[in-house]
Design a protein around this motif. Sequence first.
Motif, PDB file in Angstrom:
ATOM      1  N   ARG A  36       0.840  -1.196   0.000  1.00 17.19           N
ATOM      2  CA  ARG A  36       0.000   0.000   0.000  1.00 17.19           C
ATOM      3  C   ARG A  36       0.880   1.253   0.000  1.00 17.19           C
ATOM      4  NH1 ARG A  36      -5.284   0.363   1.039  1.00 17.19           N
ATOM      5  NH2 ARG A  36      -5.314  -1.861   1.521  1.00 17.19           N
ATOM      6  N   PRO A  37       0.588   2.225  -0.866  1.00 19.49           N
ATOM      7  CA  PRO A  37       1.376   3.472  -0.855  1.00 19.49           C
ATOM      8  C   PRO A  37       1.157   4.245   0.448  1.00 19.49           C
ATOM      9  CG  PRO A  37      -0.465   3.630  -2.394  1.00 19.49           C
ATOM     10  CD  PRO A  37      -0.452   2.230  -1.882  1.00 19.49           C
ATOM     11  N   ALA A  38       2.149   5.013   0.842  1.00 19.92           N
ATOM     12  CA  ALA A  38       2.084   5.762   2.094  1.00 19.92           C
ATOM     13  C   ALA A  38       0.876   6.696   2.129  1.00 19.92           C
ATOM     14  CB  ALA A  38       3.370   6.552   2.298  1.00 19.92           C
ATOM     15  N   SER A  39       0.444   7.176   0.987  1.00 20.66           N
ATOM     16  CA  SER A  39      -0.709   8.081   0.950  1.00 20.66           C
ATOM     17  C   SER A  39      -2.014   7.368   1.295  1.00 20.66           C
ATOM     18  CB  SER A  39      -0.825   8.725  -0.434  1.00 20.66           C
ATOM     19  OG  SER A  39      -1.026   7.723  -1.426  1.00 20.66           O
ATOM     20  N   ALA A  40      -2.017   6.047   1.266  1.00 16.05           N
ATOM     21  CA  ALA A  40      -3.220   5.275   1.568  1.00 16.05           C
ATOM     22  C   ALA A  40      -3.166   4.661   2.967  1.00 16.05           C
ATOM     23  CB  ALA A  40      -3.411   4.179   0.523  1.00 16.05           C
ATOM     24  N   ASN A  42      -3.149   5.492   7.192  1.00 17.43           N
ATOM     25  CA  ASN A  42      -3.444   6.460   8.252  1.00 17.43           C
ATOM     26  C   ASN A  42      -2.286   6.472   9.243  1.00 17.43           C
ATOM     27  OD1 ASN A  42      -6.012   7.316   7.387  1.00 17.43           O
ATOM     28  ND2 ASN A  42      -6.950   5.485   8.248  1.00 17.43           N
ATOM     29  N   LYS A  45       3.993   4.507   8.139  1.00 11.30           N
ATOM     30  CA  LYS A  45       4.061   3.073   7.856  1.00 11.30           C
ATOM     31  C   LYS A  45       4.929   2.339   8.875  1.00 11.30           C
ATOM     32  CE  LYS A  45       3.865   1.536   3.551  1.00 11.30           C
ATOM     33  NZ  LYS A  45       4.170   1.299   2.125  1.00 11.30           N
ATOM     34  N   ARG A  67      -5.822   1.524   7.247  1.00 13.90           N
ATOM     35  CA  ARG A  67      -5.936   1.784   5.808  1.00 13.90           C
ATOM     36  C   ARG A  67      -6.939   2.894   5.529  1.00 13.90           C
ATOM     37  NH1 ARG A  67      -7.566  -3.850   3.549  1.00 13.90           N
ATOM     38  NH2 ARG A  67      -9.207  -3.529   5.064  1.00 13.90           N
ATOM     39  N   ARG A  68      -6.678   3.636   4.471  1.00 16.99           N
ATOM     40  CA  ARG A  68      -7.638   4.671   4.040  1.00 16.99           C
ATOM     41  C   ARG A  68      -8.540   4.117   2.977  1.00 16.99           C
ATOM     42  NH1 ARG A  68      -4.488  10.404   3.980  1.00 16.99           N
ATOM     43  NH2 ARG A  68      -3.499  10.039   5.952  1.00 16.99           N
TER      44      ARG A  68
END
Length: 68
Positions: A36-40, A42, A45, A67-68
Amino acid sequence: MTKWSGLPRGRRRAIAALAAVQVGLAAAAWTDLARRPASAVNGPKGRWALIIGINFIGPAAWFRWGRR
């Protein structure tokens, strides 16, 4: 403290099954975190990687709130 060999067969099986579930949940959560990318995610990481290592609570927290 009772040794592993001193435990009844049913209890050893139950412990082994719970350990397998714990390892499976943690592996699934860490795999999901890694892909999962860091932008996704909460929060950081790295912090989630540590939280996932906490028995059943960590992976459950990841899948619920990480997770977002």
